[in-house]
Enzyme design. Sequence first.
Site, short mmCIF file in Angstrom:
data_model
loop_
_atom_site.label_atom_id
_atom_site.label_comp_id
_atom_site.label_asym_id
_atom_site.label_seq_id
_atom_site.Cartn_x
_atom_site.Cartn_y
_atom_site.Cartn_z
N HIS A 130 -7.14 3.18 3.62
CA HIS A 130 -6.87 3.90 4.88
C HIS A 130 -8.18 4.21 5.64
O HIS A 130 -8.15 4.37 6.86
CB HIS A 130 -6.20 5.25 4.59
CG HIS A 130 -4.72 5.18 4.28
ND1 HIS A 130 -4.23 4.61 3.14
CD2 HIS A 130 -3.64 5.63 4.98
CE1 HIS A 130 -2.91 4.72 3.13
NE2 HIS A 130 -2.52 5.34 4.23
N CYS A 160 -4.39 -1.29 -2.00
CA CYS A 160 -4.53 0.15 -2.21
C CYS A 160 -5.46 0.34 -3.41
O CYS A 160 -5.18 -0.18 -4.49
CB CYS A 160 -3.15 0.73 -2.51
SG CYS A 160 -3.13 2.45 -2.99
N ASN A 161 -6.56 1.05 -3.19
CA ASN A 161 -7.51 1.28 -4.30
C ASN A 161 -6.86 2.10 -5.41
O ASN A 161 -7.08 1.84 -6.60
CB ASN A 161 -8.73 2.06 -3.80
CG ASN A 161 -9.59 1.27 -2.85
OD1 ASN A 161 -10.63 0.76 -3.22
ND2 ASN A 161 -9.18 1.17 -1.60
N THR A 162 -6.07 3.09 -5.02
CA THR A 162 -5.46 3.98 -6.02
C THR A 162 -4.51 3.19 -6.92
O THR A 162 -4.52 3.34 -8.15
CB THR A 162 -4.70 5.12 -5.31
OG1 THR A 162 -5.54 5.67 -4.29
CG2 THR A 162 -4.30 6.20 -6.28
N CYS A 219 -10.93 3.69 -0.15
CA CYS A 219 -9.49 3.84 0.14
C CYS A 219 -9.20 2.97 1.35
O CYS A 219 -9.96 2.99 2.33
CB CYS A 219 -9.19 5.31 0.45
SG CYS A 219 -7.52 5.60 1.10
N ASP A 269 0.87 -1.18 0.00
CA ASP A 269 0.00 0.00 0.00
C ASP A 269 0.91 1.22 0.00
O ASP A 269 2.10 1.13 0.29
CB ASP A 269 -0.90 0.00 1.24
CG ASP A 269 -1.82 1.23 1.30
OD1 ASP A 269 -2.31 1.65 0.23
OD2 ASP A 269 -2.02 1.79 2.39
N SER A 270 0.32 2.37 -0.31
CA SER A 270 1.07 3.62 -0.25
C SER A 270 1.49 3.93 1.18
O SER A 270 2.22 4.88 1.41
CB SER A 270 0.20 4.76 -0.77
OG SER A 270 -0.95 4.87 0.04
N TYR A 327 -0.44 8.34 -2.67
CA TYR A 327 -0.39 8.05 -4.11
C TYR A 327 -1.50 8.81 -4.85
O TYR A 327 -1.42 9.00 -6.06
CB TYR A 327 -0.63 6.55 -4.37
CG TYR A 327 0.53 5.61 -4.13
CD1 TYR A 327 1.71 6.01 -3.51
CD2 TYR A 327 0.44 4.27 -4.53
CE1 TYR A 327 2.75 5.12 -3.29
CE2 TYR A 327 1.48 3.38 -4.32
CZ TYR A 327 2.63 3.80 -3.71
OH TYR A 327 3.66 2.90 -3.50
N GLY A 328 -2.54 9.17 -4.11
CA GLY A 328 -3.76 9.70 -4.73
C GLY A 328 -3.59 10.94 -5.58
O GLY A 328 -4.44 11.24 -6.42
N1 DGL Z 1 -4.62 3.31 0.72
C1 DGL Z 1 -4.63 4.04 -0.52
C2 DGL Z 1 -5.91 3.71 -1.28
O1 DGL Z 1 -6.56 2.72 -0.98
C3 DGL Z 1 -4.37 5.47 -0.24
C4 DGL Z 1 -4.01 6.21 -1.44
C5 DGL Z 1 -3.09 7.36 -1.26
O2 DGL Z 1 -1.97 7.13 -0.83
O3 DGL Z 1 -3.49 8.47 -1.64
O4 DGL Z 1 -6.30 4.39 -2.19
#
Ligand code: DGL
Length: 262
Positions: free
Chosen positions: A185, A73-75, A183, A10-11, A42-43
């Site tokens: 998080h 991580c969804n992104t 997300c 994940d980010s 990452y977003g």
């Molecule tokens: N956990 C990441 C997600 O599910 C966070 C993305 C990010 O770092 O902006 O999108």
Amino acid sequence: MNNNPIGLFDSGVGGTSIWKEIHQLLPYENTIYLADSLNAPYGYKSREEIISLSVKNTELLLKKGCKVIVVACNTATTNTISVLRERFRVPFIGIEPAIKPAALQSKSKSIGILATKGTLNSELFSLATEEFTKDIMITEVIGEGLVPLIEKGDLLSSEISSLLEKFLKPMLANNIDHLVLGCSHYPYLIPQLTKLLPNNIKIIDSGEAVARQTKSIILKNKLQKKANNQPDLQFITNSSDTTLKLLLKEYLEKIYIETRKF
Ligand code: DGL
């Protein structure tokens, strides 16, 4: 190969919400979790940057011998999973906002989604949304500022609470009955969200579904660990480990956290 770990990345710390679901469902499996907190969030990065970070994370997990990789991580999933599947032979499990179950269950025909800019702007997200939500009103809101606060371990502050209040306002105005957390998080904000939302609004996240999918991919590929002995549960972060320790506090006796560059 069967005793090799499940890899997750994940980010940052958010994907630990997915790790918990996977560990609960597959308690004997060895796991390695990479928290790329140095590069969070990452977003707001370009698709090219997210691809290059996801490739870097995957290569490290493959070096560690991972038998499957969960993009927690969804992104990263919505922007890179097709590239990762093309480039690497290992099975990948991704996480996407749970739009479909929310749309199917909605009685008010109005759902809200809170996610990063990178997820909401991705092609994969638009395609999935189009497919399942023809007669549904969707209120999409970018959770701007939430990931950095969660990375700091700031889960209960008034700053988080006022951001959430602002993000929920347009959704409540549109009479949503489901809030999709897009997300990994955000499940850590459920206690705050529950305080702010009326009781009739259901919060949906994808953690359990990802765990079930991980189990089914492992079984399908005959990759399940052979012995039911104590698993090796490793976490690697390229930033401070303070928030990881906070979010994983009930597991500290059985996990191993390493801080190093990657
Ligand atoms: N956990 C990441 C997600 O599910 C966070 C993305 C990010 O770092 O902006 O999108």
